[in-house]
Design a protein around this motif. Structure first.
Motif, PDB file in Angstrom:
ATOM      1  N   MET A   1      24.811  72.411  45.948  1.00 15.49           N
ATOM      2  CA  MET A   1      24.307  72.074  44.628  1.00 15.49           C
ATOM      3  C   MET A   1      24.769  70.674  44.238  1.00 15.49           C
ATOM      4  O   MET A   1      25.928  70.319  44.425  1.00 15.49           O
ATOM      5  N   ALA A   2      23.866  69.888  43.717  1.00 15.35           N
ATOM      6  CA  ALA A   2      24.191  68.512  43.361  1.00 15.35           C
ATOM      7  C   ALA A   2      25.189  68.470  42.205  1.00 15.35           C
ATOM      8  O   ALA A   2      25.177  69.320  41.310  1.00 15.35           O
ATOM      9  N   LEU A   3      26.052  67.477  42.229  1.00 13.88           N
ATOM     10  CA  LEU A   3      27.040  67.308  41.171  1.00 13.88           C
ATOM     11  C   LEU A   3      26.385  66.666  39.949  1.00 13.88           C
ATOM     12  O   LEU A   3      25.642  65.701  40.076  1.00 13.88           O
ATOM     13  N   ALA A   4      26.688  67.206  38.773  1.00  9.02           N
ATOM     14  CA  ALA A   4      26.164  66.639  37.532  1.00  9.02           C
ATOM     15  C   ALA A   4      27.073  65.547  36.981  1.00  9.02           C
ATOM     16  O   ALA A   4      26.628  64.672  36.238  1.00  9.02           O
ATOM     17  N   ALA A   5      28.363  65.614  37.333  1.00  9.78           N
ATOM     18  CA  ALA A   5      29.346  64.652  36.831  1.00  9.78           C
ATOM     19  C   ALA A   5      30.418  64.451  37.881  1.00  9.78           C
ATOM     20  O   ALA A   5      30.711  65.350  38.681  1.00  9.78           O
ATOM     21  N   VAL A   6      31.015  63.273  37.871  1.00 10.15           N
ATOM     22  CA  VAL A   6      32.039  62.946  38.855  1.00 10.15           C
ATOM     23  C   VAL A   6      32.997  61.915  38.255  1.00 10.15           C
ATOM     24  O   VAL A   6      32.628  61.153  37.346  1.00 10.15           O
ATOM     25  N   ASP A   7      34.205  61.926  38.738  1.00  9.09           N
ATOM     26  CA  ASP A   7      35.214  60.930  38.397  1.00  9.09           C
ATOM     27  C   ASP A   7      35.164  59.825  39.453  1.00  9.09           C
ATOM     28  O   ASP A   7      34.845  60.082  40.613  1.00  9.09           O
ATOM     29  N   ILE A   8      35.455  58.593  39.058  1.00  3.72           N
ATOM     30  CA  ILE A   8      35.654  57.503  40.022  1.00  3.72           C
ATOM     31  C   ILE A   8      37.078  57.010  39.849  1.00  3.72           C
ATOM     32  O   ILE A   8      37.457  56.566  38.757  1.00  3.72           O
ATOM     33  N   ASN A   9      37.878  57.110  40.906  1.00  4.49           N
ATOM     34  CA  ASN A   9      39.264  56.644  40.819  1.00  4.49           C
ATOM     35  C   ASN A   9      39.520  55.495  41.785  1.00  4.49           C
ATOM     36  O   ASN A   9      38.880  55.387  42.832  1.00  4.49           O
ATOM     37  N   CYS A  10      40.446  54.635  41.382  1.00  3.87           N
ATOM     38  CA  CYS A  10      40.763  53.447  42.181  1.00  3.87           C
ATOM     39  C   CYS A  10      42.248  53.144  42.060  1.00  3.87           C
ATOM     40  O   CYS A  10      42.854  53.350  41.001  1.00  3.87           O
ATOM     41  N   ASP A  11      42.854  52.655  43.133  1.00  2.81           N
ATOM     42  CA  ASP A  11      44.252  52.239  43.142  1.00  2.81           C
ATOM     43  C   ASP A  11      44.366  50.888  42.446  1.00  2.81           C
ATOM     44  O   ASP A  11      43.685  49.934  42.821  1.00  2.81           O
ATOM     45  N   MET A  12      45.250  50.809  41.461  1.00  4.21           N
ATOM     46  CA  MET A  12      45.320  49.619  40.611  1.00  4.21           C
ATOM     47  C   MET A  12      46.762  49.130  40.487  1.00  4.21           C
ATOM     48  O   MET A  12      47.716  49.831  40.831  1.00  4.21           O
ATOM     49  N   GLY A  13      46.909  47.896  39.980  1.00  7.44           N
ATOM     50  CA  GLY A  13      48.236  47.334  39.757  1.00  7.44           C
ATOM     51  C   GLY A  13      49.003  47.093  41.038  1.00  7.44           C
ATOM     52  O   GLY A  13      50.235  47.171  41.051  1.00  7.44           O
ATOM     53  N   GLU A  14      48.283  46.803  42.113  1.00  8.76           N
ATOM     54  CA  GLU A  14      48.936  46.666  43.412  1.00  8.76           C
ATOM     55  C   GLU A  14      49.303  45.206  43.688  1.00  8.76           C
ATOM     56  O   GLU A  14      48.596  44.480  44.374  1.00  8.76           O
ATOM     57  N   GLY A  15      50.394  44.813  43.104  1.00  7.87           N
ATOM     58  CA  GLY A  15      50.972  43.498  43.311  1.00  7.87           C
ATOM     59  C   GLY A  15      52.470  43.612  43.130  1.00  7.87           C
ATOM     60  O   GLY A  15      53.022  44.708  43.014  1.00  7.87           O
ATOM     61  N   PHE A  16      53.130  42.479  43.102  1.00  3.96           N
ATOM     62  CA  PHE A  16      54.581  42.473  42.869  1.00  3.96           C
ATOM     63  C   PHE A  16      54.968  41.056  42.456  1.00  3.96           C
ATOM     64  O   PHE A  16      54.751  40.106  43.217  1.00  3.96           O
ATOM     65  N   GLY A  17      55.511  40.923  41.225  1.00  5.56           N
ATOM     66  CA  GLY A  17      55.826  39.585  40.741  1.00  5.56           C
ATOM     67  C   GLY A  17      54.581  38.729  40.693  1.00  5.56           C
ATOM     68  O   GLY A  17      53.581  39.088  40.075  1.00  5.56           O
ATOM     69  N   GLN A  18      54.614  37.586  41.365  1.00  2.00           N
ATOM     70  CA  GLN A  18      53.474  36.672  41.388  1.00  2.00           C
ATOM     71  C   GLN A  18      52.450  37.008  42.471  1.00  2.00           C
ATOM     72  O   GLN A  18      51.385  36.391  42.538  1.00  2.00           O
ATOM     73  N   TRP A  19      52.770  38.006  43.308  1.00  2.00           N
ATOM     74  CA  TRP A  19      51.898  38.347  44.426  1.00  2.00           C
ATOM     75  C   TRP A  19      50.885  39.402  44.016  1.00  2.00           C
ATOM     76  O   TRP A  19      51.214  40.352  43.316  1.00  2.00           O
ATOM     77  N   ARG A  20      49.624  39.212  44.426  1.00  2.00           N
ATOM     78  CA  ARG A  20      48.573  40.193  44.192  1.00  2.00           C
ATOM     79  C   ARG A  20      47.847  40.448  45.500  1.00  2.00           C
ATOM     80  O   ARG A  20      47.518  39.504  46.229  1.00  2.00           O
ATOM     81  N   LEU A  21      47.565  41.716  45.786  1.00  2.00           N
ATOM     82  CA  LEU A  21      46.908  42.069  47.038  1.00  2.00           C
ATOM     83  C   LEU A  21      45.387  42.044  46.910  1.00  2.00           C
ATOM     84  O   LEU A  21      44.689  41.475  47.733  1.00  2.00           O
ATOM     85  N   ALA A  22      44.857  42.692  45.858  1.00  2.00           N
ATOM     86  CA  ALA A  22      43.412  42.847  45.729  1.00  2.00           C
ATOM     87  C   ALA A  22      42.744  41.515  45.406  1.00  2.00           C
ATOM     88  O   ALA A  22      43.276  40.709  44.647  1.00  2.00           O
ATOM     89  N   GLU A  23      41.544  41.298  45.952  1.00  2.00           N
ATOM     90  CA  GLU A  23      40.798  40.083  45.643  1.00  2.00           C
ATOM     91  C   GLU A  23      40.104  40.201  44.285  1.00  2.00           C
ATOM     92  O   GLU A  23      39.825  39.194  43.640  1.00  2.00           O
ATOM     93  N   ALA A  24      39.821  41.445  43.849  1.00  2.00           N
ATOM     94  CA  ALA A  24      39.155  41.668  42.563  1.00  2.00           C
ATOM     95  C   ALA A  24      40.194  41.776  41.453  1.00  2.00           C
ATOM     96  O   ALA A  24      41.292  42.295  41.652  1.00  2.00           O
ATOM     97  N   ASP A  25      39.825  41.294  40.276  1.00  2.00           N
ATOM     98  CA  ASP A  25      40.698  41.386  39.120  1.00  2.00           C
ATOM     99  C   ASP A  25      40.687  42.818  38.585  1.00  2.00           C
ATOM    100  O   ASP A  25      39.631  43.454  38.507  1.00  2.00           O
ATOM    101  N   ASP A  26      41.865  43.336  38.202  1.00  2.00           N
ATOM    102  CA  ASP A  26      41.944  44.702  37.700  1.00  2.00           C
ATOM    103  C   ASP A  26      41.074  44.910  36.467  1.00  2.00           C
ATOM    104  O   ASP A  26      40.519  45.999  36.271  1.00  2.00           O
ATOM    105  N   THR A  27      40.940  43.881  35.637  1.00  2.00           N
ATOM    106  CA  THR A  27      40.125  44.024  34.428  1.00  2.00           C
ATOM    107  C   THR A  27      38.675  44.316  34.783  1.00  2.00           C
ATOM    108  O   THR A  27      38.040  45.198  34.181  1.00  2.00           O
ATOM    109  N   ALA A  28      38.126  43.615  35.757  1.00  2.10           N
ATOM    110  CA  ALA A  28      36.741  43.837  36.160  1.00  2.10           C
ATOM    111  C   ALA A  28      36.557  45.227  36.757  1.00  2.10           C
ATOM    112  O   ALA A  28      35.575  45.921  36.464  1.00  2.10           O
TER     113      ALA A  28
END
Length: 266
Positions: A1-28
């Motif tokens: 049966m098809a899902l009517a609703a779903v959650d989308i989760n993502c790992d965020m805040g993955e940096g340390f001090g001045q270092w950031r891993l992700a190329e995308a901005d967390d705000t976006a």
């Protein structure tokens, strides 16, 4: 049966001090997801980054989750570390408690706990460790969801113990015949349209194609993708647009569990 609703989760805040891993901005990214797994300092993250990420999630109405990992900044928590179950679970409790206090500071609550990387995979296959983890959750965060795979021992143990769970589908990871993801430390740049098609099919049919070329059943409540996957922002946009076009509602885990109180993120 098809899902009517779903959650989308993502790992965020993955940096340390001045270092950031992700190329995308967390705000976006935060504008496109419904639940955030926020790094808690051991594999990534620091107090100021945790605070900023929690504040951002609260502002966007995104479910707040702790994302505890092995104490492995250099390896980004994707290397397995040997240790007694009590020691590893104490590290999880420590990290979860820290994130929960930042949530309280911003008038929010802890929606879920999702272990990170190699720790997530170890829990999925280690029943004793999963039992220790679930028992600790019941003592410290009995209403928080545990995010895990449907086929994992973590899921089985949590269900048996009565701890709320959210089952995950991995958009940007491959699956094997066992129904588990194929663990990798490095992911190349993926095709956003192909990922969106994979996700829509999973929501429609609860099926996914494995690396061996088979189609297998997959049960899930939430779609996960990683902010450190190259092109993560394009992937998030393509997935969300495809789900909305299919009429599938997007909402945090807490609202999936209480649909009468849900506010759809269109």
């Amino acid at each position: 049966m098809a899902l009517a609703a779903v959650d989308i989760n993502c790992d965020m805040g993955e940096g340390f001090g001045q270092w950031r891993l992700a190329e995308a901005d967390d705000t976006a990214l935060m504008e496109l997801i419904s639940s955030a797994n926020i790094a808690t300092g051991f594999h990534a993250g620091d107090p100021s980054l945790m605070d900023a990420t929690v504040r951002l999630a609260a502002q966007h109405g995104v479910g707040i989750g702790a994302h505890p990992g092995y104490r492995d900044l250099q390896g980004f928590g994707r290397r397995r570390i040997e240790g007694a179950a009590e020691e590893i679970v104490n590290d999880i409790v420590y990290q979860t408690g820290a994130l929960r206090e930042f949530a309280r500071r911003h008038g929010a609550s802890l929606q879920h706990v999702k272990p990170h990387g190699a720790l997530y995979m170890e829990l999925a296959a280690n029943e004793d460790l999963s039992r220790s983890f679930v028992h600790a959750m019941q003592a410290t965060a009995p209403n928080a969801f545990i995010y895990c795979m449907d086929v994992s021992l973590t899921h089985r143990v949590a269900v048996e113990a009565g701890q709320p769970v959210i089952r995950e589908f991995y958009a940007d990871r491959d699956y094997g015949r066992s129904g588990s993801i194929v663990f990798t430390r490095h992911t190349g740049r993926l095709d956003p349209a192909a990922i969106a098609d994979k996700v829509v099919r999973a929501c429609r049919e609860q099926r996914v194609r494995t690396v061996e070329g088979d189609d297998i059943d997959i049960a899930f409540d939430s779609i996960c993708f990683h902010s450190d996957t190259p092109g993560s922002l394009a992937i998030a946009r393509a997935m969300r647009a495809a789900l909305v076009a299919e009429g599938i509602k997007i909402m945090p885990a807490s609202e999936l569990a209480n649909p009468s109180k849900a506010i759809t993120r269109g």
